[in-house]
Design a protein around this motif. Structure first.
Motif, PDB file in Angstrom:
ATOM      1  N   GLU A  11      -4.673   6.500  -2.347  1.00  0.00           N
ATOM      2  CA  GLU A  11      -3.887   5.351  -1.877  1.00  0.00           C
ATOM      3  C   GLU A  11      -3.968   4.258  -2.937  1.00  0.00           C
ATOM      4  O   GLU A  11      -5.050   3.935  -3.421  1.00  0.00           O
TER       5      GLU A  11
ATOM      6  N   THR B 223      -6.229  12.532  -0.736  1.00  0.00           N
ATOM      7  CA  THR B 223      -5.044  11.709  -0.986  1.00  0.00           C
ATOM      8  C   THR B 223      -5.468  10.380  -1.601  1.00  0.00           C
ATOM      9  O   THR B 223      -6.409   9.736  -1.133  1.00  0.00           O
TER      10      THR B 223
ATOM     11  N   ARG C  26       0.869  -1.184   0.000  1.00  0.00           N
ATOM     12  CA  ARG C  26       0.000   0.000   0.000  1.00  0.00           C
ATOM     13  C   ARG C  26       0.895   1.220   0.000  1.00  0.00           C
ATOM     14  O   ARG C  26       1.830   1.293   0.781  1.00  0.00           O
ATOM     15  N   ARG C  27       0.570   2.171  -0.876  1.00  0.00           N
ATOM     16  CA  ARG C  27       1.343   3.408  -0.943  1.00  0.00           C
ATOM     17  C   ARG C  27       0.405   4.568  -1.217  1.00  0.00           C
ATOM     18  O   ARG C  27      -0.564   4.426  -1.963  1.00  0.00           O
ATOM     19  N   GLU C  28       0.721   5.719  -0.643  1.00  0.00           N
ATOM     20  CA  GLU C  28      -0.034   6.931  -0.928  1.00  0.00           C
ATOM     21  C   GLU C  28       0.703   7.704  -2.004  1.00  0.00           C
ATOM     22  O   GLU C  28       1.930   7.799  -1.991  1.00  0.00           O
TER      23      GLU C  28
ATOM     24  N   CYS D 239      -9.516   7.056  -3.221  1.00  0.00           N
ATOM     25  CA  CYS D 239      -9.337   8.345  -2.568  1.00  0.00           C
ATOM     26  C   CYS D 239      -9.758   8.198  -1.118  1.00  0.00           C
ATOM     27  O   CYS D 239     -10.862   7.727  -0.818  1.00  0.00           O
ATOM     28  N   LYS D 240      -8.885   8.609  -0.224  1.00  0.00           N
ATOM     29  CA  LYS D 240      -9.180   8.495   1.210  1.00  0.00           C
ATOM     30  C   LYS D 240     -10.201   9.533   1.659  1.00  0.00           C
ATOM     31  O   LYS D 240     -10.772   9.397   2.734  1.00  0.00           O
TER      32      LYS D 240
END
Length: 169
Positions: free
Chosen positions: A141, A139, A125-127, A154-155
């Protein structure tokens, strides 16, 4: 969403490299499939000994079919040859998983050790950086790996994307 030709060319180059690496390594380490027994004339078995011969022949035919269809084999002519399958197959060889192949030589291990970081199949997992926000300003992810299709969400607003485009907004 249009795709950059540079990105497309890079994807094709990576795919070609993975397929070529898998094919070359398979030629080196994969044992040939068990051969079918030679053709034999059909006959009615009259004795127990003749029955055993035909039972052994049937067993050998089934063993050859199963060995040829073993999913752990790299098939160089299969329509299922994809970059993902090549990466999984190469990762299996690098990890020393069992199958119809011999163990890798030191040279082969060193070659795969150089490409193994590119074959990382763990769940990741990466933003995305602030330079690439969602339309809402939130943000994004991105996650995937371990054989799963990559997904982004999108968070902030909850929009979800995958390879085919927007899944849910």
């Amino acid at each position: 969403m249009p795709i950059s030709l540079r990105v497309h060319d890079t994807m094709r180059a990576v795919e070609a490299a993975l397929l070529d690496t898998a094919a070359c390594l398979a030629r080196s380490v994969q044992r040939p499939p068990v051969q079918l027994p030679p053709p034999a004339r059909a006959a009615t078995a009259r004795t127990r000994g003749e029955c055993l011969v035909w039972e052994d022949r049937a067993r050998r035919i089934e063993q050859a079919r199963q060995d040829s269809a073993d999913t752990r084999r790299w098939h160089t002519t299969s329509a299922g040859r994809t970059a993902i399958r090549a990466a999984l197959w190469l990762s299996g060889r690098a990890d020393g998983r069992s199958g119809p192949f011999r163990p890798l030589s030191d040279t082969e291990e060193q070659h795969l050790a150089r490409v193994k970081p590119a074959l990382d199949l763990s769940d990741v997992r990466r933003e995305l950086t602030a330079e690439h926000p969602c339309q809402c300003g939130g943000t994004i992810e991105v996650y995937g790996g371990a054989g799963a299709r990559p997904v982004a969400h999108c968070k902030e607003c909850g929009t979800i994307w995958h390879e085919g485009g927007v899944v849910a907004a």
